[in-house]
Design a protein around this motif. Structure first.
Motif, mmCIF file in Angstrom:
data_model
loop_
_atom_site.group_PDB
_atom_site.id
_atom_site.type_symbol
_atom_site.label_atom_id
_atom_site.label_comp_id
_atom_site.label_asym_id
_atom_site.label_seq_id
_atom_site.Cartn_x
_atom_site.Cartn_y
_atom_site.Cartn_z
ATOM 1 N N LEU A 1 0.828 -1.213 0.000
ATOM 2 C CA LEU A 1 0.000 0.000 0.000
ATOM 3 C C LEU A 1 0.861 1.260 0.000
ATOM 4 C CD1 LEU A 1 -2.922 -0.844 2.467
ATOM 5 C CD2 LEU A 1 -2.868 -1.073 -0.011
ATOM 6 N N LYS A 2 2.022 1.179 0.615
ATOM 7 C CA LYS A 2 2.931 2.336 0.615
ATOM 8 C C LYS A 2 3.566 2.528 -0.762
ATOM 9 C CE LYS A 2 3.874 2.041 5.534
ATOM 10 N NZ LYS A 2 4.821 1.604 6.579
ATOM 11 N N VAL A 3 3.897 1.400 -1.405
ATOM 12 C CA VAL A 3 4.441 1.500 -2.763
ATOM 13 C C VAL A 3 3.398 2.124 -3.694
ATOM 14 C CG1 VAL A 3 5.199 0.148 -4.762
ATOM 15 C CG2 VAL A 3 6.103 -0.362 -2.487
ATOM 16 N N ARG A 4 2.137 1.833 -3.412
ATOM 17 C CA ARG A 4 1.069 2.425 -4.212
ATOM 18 C C ARG A 4 1.132 3.956 -4.142
ATOM 19 N NH1 ARG A 4 -5.146 0.058 -4.094
ATOM 20 N NH2 ARG A 4 -5.737 1.080 -6.029
ATOM 21 N N THR A 5 1.434 4.470 -2.977
ATOM 22 C CA THR A 5 1.607 5.920 -2.821
ATOM 23 C C THR A 5 2.775 6.419 -3.667
ATOM 24 O OG1 THR A 5 0.800 5.706 -0.550
ATOM 25 C CG2 THR A 5 1.928 7.765 -1.120
ATOM 26 N N GLN B 1 1.763 6.615 -7.262
ATOM 27 C CA GLN B 1 0.931 7.803 -7.493
ATOM 28 C C GLN B 1 1.798 9.062 -7.564
ATOM 29 O OE1 GLN B 1 -2.278 7.991 -4.588
ATOM 30 N NE2 GLN B 1 -3.622 7.009 -6.098
ATOM 31 N N LEU C 1 -3.094 0.879 -10.155
ATOM 32 C CA LEU C 1 -2.669 1.215 -8.790
ATOM 33 C C LEU C 1 -2.955 2.683 -8.490
ATOM 34 C CD1 LEU C 1 0.711 -0.742 -8.604
ATOM 35 C CD2 LEU C 1 -1.419 -1.312 -7.407
ATOM 36 N N ALA C 2 -2.851 3.546 -9.513
ATOM 37 C CA ALA C 2 -3.047 4.981 -9.302
ATOM 38 C C ALA C 2 -4.468 5.437 -9.631
ATOM 39 C CB ALA C 2 -2.041 5.770 -10.146
ATOM 40 N N VAL D 1 8.805 -5.230 -2.649
ATOM 41 C CA VAL D 1 8.165 -3.942 -2.308
ATOM 42 C C VAL D 1 8.918 -3.237 -1.182
ATOM 43 C CG1 VAL D 1 5.811 -4.401 -3.114
ATOM 44 C CG2 VAL D 1 6.484 -5.142 -0.819
ATOM 45 N N ASN D 2 9.540 -4.008 -0.303
ATOM 46 C CA ASN D 2 10.215 -3.381 0.831
ATOM 47 C C ASN D 2 11.471 -2.600 0.421
ATOM 48 O OD1 ASN D 2 8.683 -4.190 3.354
ATOM 49 N ND2 ASN D 2 8.839 -6.118 2.243
ATOM 50 N N LEU E 1 10.914 1.028 -0.137
ATOM 51 C CA LEU E 1 10.577 1.845 1.031
ATOM 52 C C LEU E 1 11.769 2.131 1.932
ATOM 53 C CD1 LEU E 1 7.289 -0.074 1.862
ATOM 54 C CD2 LEU E 1 7.471 2.141 0.724
ATOM 55 N N LEU F 1 12.508 5.494 3.707
ATOM 56 C CA LEU F 1 11.412 6.427 3.428
ATOM 57 C C LEU F 1 10.289 6.254 4.444
ATOM 58 C CD1 LEU F 1 10.967 6.071 -0.445
ATOM 59 C CD2 LEU F 1 12.090 7.941 0.786
ATOM 60 N N VAL G 1 6.506 6.666 4.232
ATOM 61 C CA VAL G 1 5.473 6.893 3.218
ATOM 62 C C VAL G 1 4.118 6.467 3.776
ATOM 63 C CG1 VAL G 1 4.811 6.385 0.831
ATOM 64 C CG2 VAL G 1 7.192 6.229 1.513
ATOM 65 N N PRO G 2 3.087 7.272 3.597
ATOM 66 C CA PRO G 2 1.762 6.819 4.021
ATOM 67 C C PRO G 2 1.211 5.762 3.061
ATOM 68 C CG PRO G 2 1.588 8.965 2.953
ATOM 69 C CD PRO G 2 3.058 8.625 3.000
ATOM 70 N N ALA G 3 0.284 4.955 3.537
ATOM 71 C CA ALA G 3 -0.332 3.924 2.702
ATOM 72 C C ALA G 3 -1.469 4.515 1.871
ATOM 73 C CB ALA G 3 -0.869 2.802 3.590
ATOM 74 N N THR G 4 -1.690 3.939 0.689
ATOM 75 C CA THR G 4 -2.851 4.286 -0.137
ATOM 76 C C THR G 4 -3.667 3.021 -0.328
ATOM 77 O OG1 THR G 4 -1.671 6.015 -1.343
ATOM 78 C CG2 THR G 4 -3.600 5.085 -2.430
ATOM 79 N N SER G 5 -4.889 3.006 0.196
ATOM 80 C CA SER G 5 -5.697 1.807 0.004
ATOM 81 C C SER G 5 -6.695 2.013 -1.115
ATOM 82 C CB SER G 5 -6.431 1.436 1.286
ATOM 83 O OG SER G 5 -7.257 2.499 1.689
ATOM 84 N N HIS G 6 -6.928 3.254 -1.479
ATOM 85 C CA HIS G 6 -7.950 3.555 -2.465
ATOM 86 C C HIS G 6 -7.437 4.638 -3.406
ATOM 87 C CE1 HIS G 6 -11.845 4.620 -4.094
ATOM 88 N NE2 HIS G 6 -12.251 3.452 -3.649
ATOM 89 N N PRO G 7 -7.524 4.427 -4.733
ATOM 90 C CA PRO G 7 -6.831 5.335 -5.653
ATOM 91 C C PRO G 7 -7.431 6.739 -5.736
ATOM 92 C CG PRO G 7 -8.125 3.739 -6.883
ATOM 93 C CD PRO G 7 -8.181 3.327 -5.452
ATOM 94 N N ILE G 8 -8.735 6.846 -5.653
ATOM 95 C CA ILE G 8 -9.380 8.154 -5.767
ATOM 96 C C ILE G 8 -10.033 8.429 -4.412
ATOM 97 C CG2 ILE G 8 -11.069 9.562 -7.021
ATOM 98 C CD1 ILE G 8 -9.146 8.545 -9.051
#
Lengths: 501, 99
Positions: free
Chosen positions: A383-387, A390, A437-438, B42-43, B46, B49, B51-58
């Motif tokens: 989820l952080k990589v998703r940021t 974006q 993802l974005a 994925v690690n 990071l 860094l 970084v905040p998480a994004t669970s939803h794109p919009i």
């Protein structure tokens, strides 16, 4: 083959509107085509001629009576089999839903019916849309009309092959990581994944809810625009549905002008791993866009390197949760083990028998990614990589209005070639996954044939969220430049299919 | 190297309510090991860094609609796809084991 079925949808709706052809005639021509070629191509999981023809007859009657009809009324369409339909089984390519007839229509299907488009049938897909080739469909693969020994892309290989083999002028697909765009790329067709939330997901059998988006598939950019204009719009039944309109995609597709637009080439999505023929066609299109007055800039998206890894954590995690509903209770298959089993044993036996290998793999992987002890290291990190992805897009769109890349690293591969190698299969989506993802829109447009194998290649266009119109503008302009050079449409290069009497 | 073992695959399949054969356990152990090693990447992105998480794109918050009663599925429609039903309800096997 009837010349009618080779025409673009935009021409067909004009002929229908003027009364020069009837919807029954047009629908019948497509049904005849399916009788002749679908035995080999296998685009459809379900077709019902009488339902399609009666919808067509209804439109013809209403048109004759002088009723004001939708622009697209009478145009037949094919629908991916993960959208619910009350008059046809909806299986999502899975044995667990074999024969299930849903009690409600998806919002997209409702809009199609309300506008008077006869539904020709339900198209094949990898089971629950998990795959890049349709080889994971429980009902057998679809085949690429350009070469029947090759895959038509996936998961929406039914929708890509159905338009590429002239069995339907347009189709509906769904795209979670490239399932509209990769199939379009390998079949010489157009496919768009709209901005997340632009099209309702109500009645779409969910794969990964934060990534799934429904969109159009066609042989021509304007045709996809007409379909997106039909299916897009706010739906109170989908809480992620965008409240605002994104404007007319058809208007954007008619501009045919890229002068002054800043077009960004994504440095990380070319070169190593991309087939030479794919890169050659891509570079030619970059030149064409530049000659047409676009400003070409290079952009860097360093975190795309991690996109596939993030995707194969987020998707399985969401899928493992979404697919829990297939529990042998409310719909679908039930398999009871011997003796006096408890409901949990019935569920486990049902899911063993009803799910195919890729679905099981991803559910187990998702359960692992979400389990305590691995949650932070896997799902949380993804989820952080998703940021980060974006942010890469945000930086790139500071420098460019539209980004471009090849849609896929290769042309269509042979059926069976990657079936036992999940990681190789996942690499097909390297260029398409970042958009999901974005949440941004992405389109694949036909981009010529690869020198080494003569198979179709696609170019991908990406725009910021809600700016889908830019894709239609650039996509249609590039398509026009190609057609002027080739003297015909991309699809007209496709070989004739053998026809059965 | 990942920690995917045959026992872990059996355990995860159990949590997922999927029976698996010995042959599947063997194949999934091998395939999931490769996949898990690959996605652990994925690690690397990071490192160093925050970084905040994004669970939803919009991002959307507080999505409401008017509280208006609309037609919904009838009981018969809701039961129409069930493998087994009776007395207007879904019928299932025993919930609890005998012991």
């Amino acid at each position: 083959m009837s010349e009618l079925i080779r025409k673009n949808a935009s021409e067909l709706v004009e002929l229908l509107g003027k009364g020069e052809i009837s919807s029954v005639e047009l629908t019948q021509a497509h049904l005849d085509r399916s009788m002749a070629v679908d035995h080999d191509v296998h685009s459809y999981l379900h077709q019902d001629a009488s339902t399609a023809l009666s919808a067509a007859a209804d439109i013809d009657r209403r048109r004759a009576a002088g009723e004001k009809l939708h622009l697209l009324a009478g145009l037949p369409i094919a629908v991916k089999d993960n959208l619910t339909t009350t008059d046809a089984p909806t299986t999502s390519g899975s044995k667990i839903l074999e024969g299930w007839v849903p009690p409600y229509d998806a919002t997209v299907v409702k809009r199609i019916r309300a506008a008077g488009l006869p539904i020709l049938g339900k198209t094949n897909l990898d089971e629950f849309a998990m795959g890049s080739s349709t080889e994971f469909s429980a009902f057998g693969p679809s085949r690429n009309p350009w070469d029947l020994t090759r895959i038509p892309g996936g998961s929406g290989g039914g929708s890509s092959s159905v338009v590429a083999s002239f069995q339907a002028p347009v189709a509906i697909g769904s795209d979670t990581g490239g399932s509209i765009r990769f199939p379009a790329s390998v079949t010489g067709t157009v496919g768009n994944k709209p901005t997340y939330g632009a099209v309702s997901r109500y009645g779409l059998i969910a794969l990964a809810s934060s990534l799934d988006q429904v969109g159009p598939v066609s042989r021509n950019v304007l045709d996809s625009a007409l379909i997106q204009d039909l299916i897009a719009g706010h739906d109170p039944h989908d809480s992620t549905s965008l409240p605002e309109s994104l404007g007319s995609m058809a208007d954007a597709a008619r501009k045919l002008d890229v002068k002054g637009m800043r077009i960004g080439v994504i440095k990380e999505l070319m070169g190593e791993g991309f087939q030479p023929g794919v890169m050659n066609r891509f570079k030619e299109s970059v030149n064409l866009l530049q000659q047409a007055g676009a400003e070409i800039v290079e952009v860097s998206c360093p975190n795309f390197e991690y996109a596939i890894a993030a995707y194969y954590l987020i998707l399985p995690a969401e899928a493992s949760s979404n697919l829990a509903k297939f529990d042998s209770v409310r719909f679908g298959l039930r398999v009871a083990p011997e003796g006096n089993p408890t409901i949990e044993r019935v569920m486990a036996a049902t899911r063993e028998a009803g799910f195919g290998p890729e679905v099981k793999r991803r559910i187990i992987l998702g359960t692992y990614a979400l389990s305590s002890g691995s949650y932070e290291h896997f799902y949380g990190a993804a989820l952080k990589v998703r940021t980060l992805i974006q942010r890469d897009f945000a930086a790139a769109f500071e420098k460019a209005d539209v980004l471009i890349s090849p849609t896929a690293p290769t042309t269509a591969f042979k059926i069976g070639e990657k079936l036992e190698d999940p990681l190789a299969m996942y690499l097909n989506d390297i260029a398409t996954i970042p958009a999901n993802l974005a949440g941004i829109p992405g389109m694949s447009v036909p981009n010529g044939l690869a020198d080494e194998d003569g198979l179709p290649v696609g170019i991908q266009l990406l725009a910021p969220a809600r700016e889908d119109a830019r894709l239609y503008q650039v996509g249609a302009a590039l398509e026009k430049m190609h057609e002027d050079i080739w003297g015909k449409r991309m699809i007209d290069f496709a070989p004739e299919l053998e026809v059965r009497g | 190297m990942s920690e995917i073992t045959p026992d872990l695959v059996r355990h995860l399949a159990g949590l997922s309510r999927i029976l698996v054969t010995d042959e599947e356990v063997e194949r999934f152990t091998e395939q999931l090991s490769l996949i898990v090693d690959s996605v652990a990447k994925v690690n690397e992105a990071l490192e160093g860094l925050d970084v905040p998480a994004t669970s939803h794109p919009i991002p959307m918050a507080n999505v409401y609609r008017d509280d208006v009663v609309e037609p919904s599925l009838t009981q018969a429609e809701a039961l129409s796809g069930a493998p087994d039903s009776g007395d207007g309800r879904f019928r299932v096997a025993a919930i609890l084991d005998e012991e």
